[in-house]
Each structure stands twice: as structure tokens, then as C-alpha cells.
Design an enzyme around this catalytic site. Structure first.
Site: not given
Length: 326
Positions: A171, A195, A270, A273, A296, A305
Site C-alpha cells: 500500500r 493496517k 493503489h 497494488r 488481507h 480485489y
């Protein structure tokens, strides 16, 4: 410097003079501290939640006309606030993002005992359109990456940006958060903090490694000339602040390079990615392996995705299944 919460506190104080009216803002401020320190949310998430909750607090002050406590807020009031967002012509994803922030805050209030239950759970999330982002083809993207360098403020650094975004699938925030010590040369991988600051190791391809090795001497020279030190891998040209490149700058750099190489105008970090995951899946990579690399938490996210055309699915079937050809 005044924060967004302080500004809203002033507005609510003017609209609702009772001291109790500030309880909502106090609890929002406390939650933001938890979000930052305990949950290790990204700066982008913190800013977004702060903005959404401040807006909700302003609505409550105007809507109630009196001091309002969290326990007095019921789900019809939250639905009414969602309606005001639609009236402002906000998109469904924007409304959904606002509801997610409110729902998260109320969930925290319930766990802390400020309210008995989360009223936002009774408010349905807007049904979002399922848009699959367009990604450049593998051949088109590789031709752009292999083309001669484009004149930029720091071509070698910008090459690293493209190679890491597309070659490692990380990311934008993960990219700018990389430190020099996160490059594991012996294991040929990167230590990436995703994250919630969850760490994962991502393979470092040859092209990305070559780009980094070409950039590092220039990075060291720039820091030496400025008599500065920085742990950041990617530096901004003028070494502003702590010297670390920002996500906003990366977005501008990627767009400039994409246009210079003949790619679509809507290419952003993005996009690269997503192209990483899509191209790996097209070549038959295992979905769970892609999930691990992308970081993820759920496989369903990876399934949304990445996508394949029916022709690609048929090609994989023909190539891999023993009963595909009689």
C-alpha cells in the site's frame, strides 16, 4: 495549532451553551486517542474518523437544540444524519465511511459502559456498487517500467517507488512507512507494517532490489550534505520535516510517471497494488499466497480485489485440470 475537535468544540459551545453538550466531544476525543495509541490505526484512518465524528457532533448539536448524551442517541437520529449526507450529494461510499466511523465509536462507548448497546448497528450500510478498478495489462505495465527514465526531481527514488508498489504489491502508506532497516537483503524480502501495524514479510524481486541499490548511494549523499539523519527509506527532495516522503507526494509522482509512460490518467498507487494481485492471479498464483503478500485479513477481500475474465479461467482450467483434455 488548533485541532478539528477543538474547532468543533467551539461551534458546539456556541450552539448549545450547556456544559453537558461537550460530553459528546470529550468522548470523541478520548476515542481518537484510543484509536491512535491502542489500535495503532493509520494516520489516514485517524484523520477520516476525526472528520466524520466531528461532523456528526455538529449535527447532534444543531438537531437536538439541547445538551445530548450518547445514551440519548437512537438509531432513527443516526438515519436522519445519513439522510443529511445524501442531501449534500455525498456518494454511497462516503456515506458508508461516515457510518463506519459512527458505528465504531458507539461500539467503543458500549464496551466502556457509557451506553447499553450500539444504536448504529441498527442502521444499514448503503449498498455499494461493485466497481472493479481498471488496471493496465502486464505487458503494458512492464513496458512502461522498462522504458527509459522520465525526468523528475529524483528519478532513482521514483523508480524505487514504482518497483515497490507494483513489484511488491504494498500500500501507499506501507511504502512511505518503510525504513532502511526493513530491507532484509539476506532473505530477499521487506518487513512491511500494514493496517493496525501488523507486520508481514513481502518478497523483494530482482527489479526492485536493483532499483533500491541504485538509489541508496544518492540517499546517503543527500543526508550527508545536509548533515541530517533519517531512518526512512524514501526521502523527500528537500528533506522537509523528518525527511520522509508523504503518501500525497507518492500519488503525484505515480500519476506523473504514468502519464509520461502513456498509461491511463486515473492510474494511482493503489492501481499498481491491484495490478500486482491481478497479474499474479492471471498467471496462476495461489489465492492464499496473494492474500498473504497483500496483507488481507480475509480471503474474501482478496477475491474481490482480484478478478479474472472467463477466458482466463478457461485457460487455467485447460492448463491444470487432468480431465480438461480427452
Amino acid at each position: 495549532m488548533r485541532t478539528a475537535s477543538q474547532a468543533v468544540t467551539d461551534r458546539v459551545s456556541e450552539a448549545v451553551p450547556e456544559p453537558q453538550a461537550l460530553e459528546i466531544l470529550r468522548l470523541i476525543s478520548e476515542y481518537m486517542t484510543v484509536l491512535t495509541s491502542e489500535r495503532a490505526a493509520s494516520e489516514h484512518t485517524v484523520r477520516a474518523y476525526q472528520r466524520e465524528l466531528d461532523s456528526f457532533a455538529t449535527f447532534l448539536a444543531k438537531r437536538c437544540g439541547k445538551s445530548v448524551l450518547p445514551a440519548q442517541i437512537e438509531h432513527p437520529m443516526i438515519r436522519e444524519y445519513m439522510g443529511t449526507l445524501y442531501e449534500k450529494n455525498l456518494s454511497k461510499p462516503s456515506v458508508a465511511r461516515a457510518l463506519a466511523a459512527i458505528r465504531s465509536w458507539f461500539g467503543w462507548l458500549a464496551r466502556k459502559g457509557h451506553i447499553e448497546q450500539n444504536p448504529a448497528r441498527l442502521v444499514s450500510t448503503p449498498k455499494l456498487p461493485k466497481h472493479l478498478p481498471r488496471v493496465p495489462g502486464a505487458e503494458q505495465l512492464n513496458q512502461a517500467l522498462d522504458a527509459p527514465g522520465v525526468e523528475t526531481a529524483w528519478p532513482e527514488r521514483d523508480r524505487v517507488i514504482l518497483e515497490l508498489l507494483y513489484g511488491c504489491g504494498i500500500r501507499n502508506a506501507e511504502l512511505v512507512g518503510l525504513n532502511l532497516e526493513d530491507i532484509q537483503w539476506g532473505n530477499e524480502c521487506l518487513l512491511v507494517r500494514g493496517k493496525g501495524r501488523k507486520e508481514r514479510y513481502v518478497p523483494l524481486g530482482d527489479a526492485a532490489a536493483i532499483a533500491i541499490r541504485a538509489y541508496l548511494p544518492q540517499r546517503a549523499q543527500k543526508l550527508a550534505e545536509a548533515n541530517r539523519m533519517s531512518e526512512a527509506l524514501l526521502l523527500n527532495v528537500r528533506l522537509r520535516g523528518n525527511g520522509r516522503l508523504t503518501t500525497r507526494s507518492v500519488g503525484r509522482i505515480v500519476k506523473h510517471l504514468a502519464l509520461s509512460h502513456g498509461l491511463a490518467a486515473d492510474v494511482h498507487p493503489h492501481t499498481l497494488r491491484h495490478a500486482f494481485g491481478t497479474h499474479m492471479l492471471e498467471d496462476g498464483a495461489d489465492l492464499r499466497a496473494i492474500q498473504e503478500i497483500l496483507g488481507h485479513a480475509r480471503l474474501s477481500t482478496t477475491q474481490r480485489y482480484t478478478h479474472l475474465t472467463s477466458g482466463q479461467v478457461a485457460a487455467v482450467y485447460d492448463r491444470t485440470h487432468p480431465r480438461a483434455k480427452a
